[in-house]
Design an enzyme around this catalytic site. Structure first.
Site, PDB file in Angstrom:
ATOM      1  N   ASP A 108      -0.192   5.219   0.864  1.00  0.00           N
ATOM      2  CA  ASP A 108      -0.363   6.259   1.877  1.00  0.00           C
ATOM      3  C   ASP A 108      -0.336   5.637   3.270  1.00  0.00           C
ATOM      4  O   ASP A 108      -1.020   4.658   3.527  1.00  0.00           O
ATOM      5  CB  ASP A 108      -1.695   6.995   1.648  1.00  0.00           C
ATOM      6  CG  ASP A 108      -1.507   8.501   1.729  1.00  0.00           C
ATOM      7  OD1 ASP A 108      -0.633   8.944   2.505  1.00  0.00           O
ATOM      8  OD2 ASP A 108      -2.219   9.218   1.016  1.00  0.00           O
ATOM      9  N   ASP A 150       0.856  -1.185   0.000  1.00  0.00           N
ATOM     10  CA  ASP A 150       0.000   0.000   0.000  1.00  0.00           C
ATOM     11  C   ASP A 150       0.900   1.247   0.000  1.00  0.00           C
ATOM     12  O   ASP A 150       2.118   1.129   0.232  1.00  0.00           O
ATOM     13  CB  ASP A 150      -0.873  -0.056   1.262  1.00  0.00           C
ATOM     14  CG  ASP A 150      -1.776   1.149   1.403  1.00  0.00           C
ATOM     15  OD1 ASP A 150      -2.440   1.505   0.415  1.00  0.00           O
ATOM     16  OD2 ASP A 150      -1.816   1.733   2.503  1.00  0.00           O
ATOM     17  N   ASP A 186      -1.625  -0.221   5.942  1.00  0.00           N
ATOM     18  CA  ASP A 186      -1.859   0.399   7.248  1.00  0.00           C
ATOM     19  C   ASP A 186      -3.325   0.401   7.647  1.00  0.00           C
ATOM     20  O   ASP A 186      -3.641   0.632   8.804  1.00  0.00           O
ATOM     21  CB  ASP A 186      -1.330   1.848   7.251  1.00  0.00           C
ATOM     22  CG  ASP A 186      -2.126   2.759   6.334  1.00  0.00           C
ATOM     23  OD1 ASP A 186      -2.399   2.354   5.181  1.00  0.00           O
ATOM     24  OD2 ASP A 186      -2.488   3.870   6.750  1.00  0.00           O
TER      25      ASP A 186
HETATM   26 MG   LIG Z   1      -2.829   3.355   3.311  1.00  0.00          MG
END
Ligand SMILES: [Mg+2]
Length: 352
Positions: free
Chosen positions: A22, A20, A225
């Site tokens: 961000d 991923d 995240d």
């Molecule tokens: Mg993310």
């Protein structure tokens, strides 16, 4: 896979990573600590890395440029976007060259073109719009009310409707702005049906990433995240997952939901280290030098100089058992907040 203690780095069990962006590689314009060096380290070991992003508005070259800008390895073909997954879904059901309403940013337009379809802008002539056989909806900041009216008019006739992702919100520096999911709801309210969604946590984006990598799913690790998108999506696609604590979600989010990541990482650097696995120990859990057991008021934590991430792994293992054995939401939250304090005390990269 079942996780066992080993002297080998965690990544030795995998050939490739679906990463991923961000909150994992960068946060807005800033680099996430350790991320770029760790990704370079993975590539140097021969691990294949692709970046899977729910962001449909940008073209892969622009995303790759941002990744490279923080020092991580990336070319445009290393970026797999939800717009591409959406275009791939449409290419399966439409004839080559079919016209598709591109309701989104440049990324949607480019993905359709790359998939051999013809993007049509919502501002096109009535004649061009008449030939449209599907709608691909992704986030696009330039979209106007009139564009959604055009999409609603076309969707009312029963056209195929695919959406890149259904994230309800989009984090901006000042707070939460409406995300593509909010714009889907807007159209769904009008046309009384919902689109086929391909981005995380739905499996198609991870499947496209696997196709791009050409590796065995059992030897591919998904890293992210956000529990509700990255981790739940990895589980839905049958991939092992690593939840990295450099982004938005925290231990309180884990105990409040149902996601179960295979690994919990303080940063991407943990991929290149042996993974200390939490193990049950009398009435509690041990991980590395840390020991955590459920207490009357949350958790009893014995850190004894252990790494914060070891406390968190042991503590989350204890809280999962508590959750399964009928612990109250209040007990779980209180325990998770204690783990968050351990993380906060350890600083931005909670390893030592
Ligand atoms: Mg993310």
């Amino acid at each position: 896979m079942d996780v066992h203690e080993s002297d080998e780095p965690l990544i030795a069990g995998y050939d490739s990573v679906v990463c991923d962006l961000d909150g994992v590689v960068y946060r807005g314009a800033d680099a996430v600590p350790d991320a770029a060096e760790s990704l370079q380290g993975l590539v140097a070991r021969g691990v294949r890395v692709v970046y899977a992003t729910n962001n449909a508005s940008r073209v892969p070259a622009e995303v790759a440029e941002q990744i490279a800008g923080v020092g991580a390895p990336a070319t445009p073909s290393d970026v797999v976007s939800s717009a591409q997954a959406g275009a791939a879904r449409l290419a399966e059901v439409l004839d080559p060259g079919a016209s598709v309403l591109a309701l989104g940013g440049d990324g949607v337009d480019a993905a359709l073109r790359d998939a051999g379809l013809l993007p049509v802008s919502p501002g096109a002539s009535d004649r061009e719009l008449e030939g449209v056989s599907a709608v691909l909806q992704g986030y696009g900041r330039q979209l106007r009310v009139r564009d959604f009216e055009t999409a609603a008019r076309l969707l009312t006739t029963g056209l195929v409707w695919v959406a890149s992702n259904d994230d309800a919100t989009l984090p901006l520096p000042w707070g939460q702005s409406p995300g593509n999911g909010a714009y889907i709801d807007l159209l769904a309210t009008a046309v009384q049906r919902r689109p086929d969604v391909v981005g995380k946590p739905h499996p198609p984006l991870y499947r496209l990433a696997l196709e791009r990598l050409g590796t065995d799913p059992a030897r591919t690790l998904a890293v992210g995240d956000r529990l509700g998108t990255d981790i739940v999506g990895a589980q839905a696609a049958g991939l092992d997952s690593a939840w990295v604590l450099t982004g938005v979600d925290r231990p309180t989010d884990l105990v409040a939901g149902s996601a179960s990541p295979t690994y919990v990482l303080s940063s991407l650097a943990d991929l290149l280290r042996p993974y200390a696995v939490p193990t049950p120990d009398a009435d509690g859990w041990r991980c590395g030098g840390a020991r955590v057991s459920p207490g009357a008021d949350g958790l009893r934590i014995e850190q004894d100089g252990a790494a914060a991430i070891e406390v968190v792994r042991a503590g989350l293992a204890a809280l999962r058992v508590l959750r399964d054995e009928g612990g109250t939401a209040e007990q779980l939250r209180r325990g998770a907040e204690m783990l968050e304090r351990v993380l906060d005390d350890a600083g931005p990269t909670p390893l030592r």
